[in-house]
Scaffold this active site. Structure first.
Site, PDB file in Angstrom:
ATOM      1  N   PHE A 279       0.872  -1.177   0.000  1.00  0.00           N
ATOM      2  CA  PHE A 279       0.000   0.000   0.000  1.00  0.00           C
ATOM      3  C   PHE A 279       0.906   1.223   0.000  1.00  0.00           C
ATOM      4  CE2 PHE A 279      -1.836   3.684   1.930  1.00  0.00           C
ATOM      5  CZ  PHE A 279      -3.189   3.673   1.630  1.00  0.00           C
ATOM      6  N   GLU A 280       0.678   2.115  -0.949  1.00  0.00           N
ATOM      7  CA  GLU A 280       1.371   3.394  -0.918  1.00  0.00           C
ATOM      8  C   GLU A 280       0.478   4.412  -1.589  1.00  0.00           C
ATOM      9  OE1 GLU A 280       6.153   2.721  -1.518  1.00  0.00           O
ATOM     10  OE2 GLU A 280       4.959   2.682  -3.326  1.00  0.00           O
ATOM     11  N   ILE A 281       0.412   5.609  -1.007  1.00  0.00           N
ATOM     12  CA  ILE A 281      -0.130   6.756  -1.736  1.00  0.00           C
ATOM     13  C   ILE A 281       0.996   7.769  -1.679  1.00  0.00           C
ATOM     14  CG2 ILE A 281      -1.895   8.553  -1.844  1.00  0.00           C
ATOM     15  CD1 ILE A 281      -3.795   6.646  -0.380  1.00  0.00           C
TER      16      ILE A 281
END
Ligand SMILES: Nc1nc2c(ncn2[C@@H]2O[C@H](COP(=O)(O)OP(=O)(O)OP(=O)(O)O)[C@@H](O)[C@H]2O)c(=O)[nH]1
Ligand SMILES: *[C@@H]1O[C@H](CO)[C@@H](O)[C@H](O)[C@H]1NC(C)=O
Ligand SMILES: *[C@@H]1O[C@H](CO)[C@@H](O)[C@H](O)[C@H]1NC(C)=O
Ligand SMILES: *[C@@H]1O[C@H](CO)[C@@H](O)[C@H](O)[C@H]1NC(C)=O
Ligand SMILES: [Mg+2]
Length: 383
Positions: A279-281
């Protein structure tokens, strides 16, 4: 009492069942479905169908309100054709919980061309634009200057030591691509922010904020939901390379950086804490910038993506920690997220309720012994 006695009733049903079985046996070519519905299936008439639901801006929102602005951003998934089922599951979740209201485009990348089945199955899930890209060879394969003999010996040693993905070359290509190349891919050039999505992950809460707009408005570079310890056997010399880089390039080291989160002894040793990068933003302009480019090139020149098994998670995490200020790293506590075997579930009751979360906050990974969340909180509370 019923009018026919129970034994007689049961006998009646048995006879009926036997006779319909006999019917089937006598006419084996009759499709079973024919026995259950009339020839013309009845359908709900066209006039009952909405063409499309729109997410109408709130009547109250002004042009400058974060409720109507959209960011320069995309949803990004790296996948193989064989990941189609998992890709569909992840995308279905994120569309339901977020993107049906926001309509951010999707970009899919693969080291070989996506087949028609994959394209068709993911395209049907969204009304937003979808594009599919092939990764150029030089962004994916082991570079020619890597000593293959040394690399294959290292892989064999990791297999002998039972290290997960220790023998895999494609896993190493993937980690290097995610560390230093994806944001240079042609299909990502139109965008600044991305949300990384992997096959087979889950989003457990409605996401009623636009995290991209939030990042942009608040000068954030990197957002995460789960933080944990890295498996040190995969990165024996990563930390010494980072220390060398920082000593050679002090101009890139951010004031008020997060190295205190990753080292307990002033930087001598790495405690293994990193953001779980499935998960990365994040802001691709940071990865594309001078500081991170120099950082990645330095690490890449050490060959550790192949002579060891450096992951994109510690590389991104250490890069963000070293080269941005700690206020630019965002913990997205509101986002219920699961990648097997761990889940982040908001423990704040109001967030959990408002998100109509399907996860159990009592089983959130945040305070598991393997999580670095309490270290993160302690670090962020310190001055
Ligand atoms: N196109 C392509 N994608 C890959 C390849 N290997 C991994 N990926 C993708 O890279 C991402 C990470 O790979 P995963 O296999 O999930 O690795 P991981 O998350 O460390 O390990 P898991 O616990 O097995 O999920 C996922 O989005 C995969 O679909 C590959 O050889 N080709
Ligand atoms: C508009 O929004 C503000 C705050 O977001 C709120 O205080 C106000 O009551 C709203 N006005 C209307 C007409 O809904
Ligand atoms: C979006 O961001 C990219 C990368 O910063 C930039 O090249 C592009 O011009 C931006 N697009 C718009 C519409 O602002
Ligand atoms: C955003 O952060 C960078 C890096 O810390 C800083 O140089 C810049 O001034 C910040 N911008 C704003 C608008 O706060
Ligand atoms: Mg994965």
């Amino acid at each position: 009492m019923s009018r026919i006695s129970r034994p007689v009733g049961i006998l009646f049903i048995v006879v009926l069942a036997l006779s319909s079985l006999a019917l089937l046996t006598l006419h084996p070519s009759t499709p079973v479905s024919k026995l259950f519905r009339s020839t013309k299936p009845s359908r709900i008439p066209e006039e009952y169908y909405h063409t499309e639901f729109e997410s109408a801006p709130l009547p109250n929102a002004t042009d400058s309100s974060p409720l109507v602005r959209r960011a320069n951003a995309t949803l990004l998934m790296l996948a193989r054709n064989s990941d189609a089922d998992g890709a569909v599951r992840s995308m279905r979740d994120l569309e339901d919980r977020f993107n049906r209201n926001f309509q951010y485009p999707w970009v899919f990348l693969n080291d070989e061309p996506f087949d028609d089945n994959f394209k068709k199955r993911v395209s049907v899930l969204t009304t937003a634009p979808v594009s599919f890209g092939v990764i150029p060879k030089d962004m994916w394969h082991q570079p020619p200057w890597i000593d293959e003999e040394r690399a294959s010996a290292a892989r064999q040693k990791m297999v002998d030591d039972n290290i997960i993905y220790g023998g895999s070359l494609s896993y190493r290509n993937m980690c290097r691509f995610n560390s230093g190349f994806f944001y240079r891919h042609e299909l990502l050039q139109p965008y600044r922010y991305y949300w990384r999505v992997e096959p087979d992950v889950h989003f457990h809460c409605n996401i009623n904020i636009d995290p991209f707009v939030y990042m942009q408005d608040n000068n954030k570079t990197y957002g995460f939901t789960i933080t944990m310890y890295e498996f040190q056997a995969t990165i024996p010399t990563l930390w010494s390379a980072v220390r060398e880089f920082a000593a050679l390039n002090p101009q890139y080291v951010a004031r008020d950086n997060s190295m205190g989160f990753m080292s307990d002894d002033g930087g001598t040793k790495y405690n293994g804490c990193h953001f779980w990068s499935n998960f990365e933003i994040a802001d691709m302009d940071f990865w594309r910038g001078e500081a991170y480019s120099a950082f990645f090139n330095y690490l890449d020149s050490k060959g550790g993506f192949y002579y060891e098994r450096w992951g994109d998670a510690p590389v991104h995490s250490i890069g963000a920690a070293l080269l941005t200020s700690r206020s630019q790293i965002q913990f997205f506590r509101e986002v219920g997220y699961e990648h097997n075997p761990y889940t982040h579930c908001p423990k704040e009751e109001d967030l959990w309720e408002r998100g109509r979360c399907s996860c159990d906050p009592a089983r959130s990974f945040d305070y598991d012994g393997y999580s670095c969340m309490s270290r993160w909180e302690k670090f962020m509370d310190s001055s």
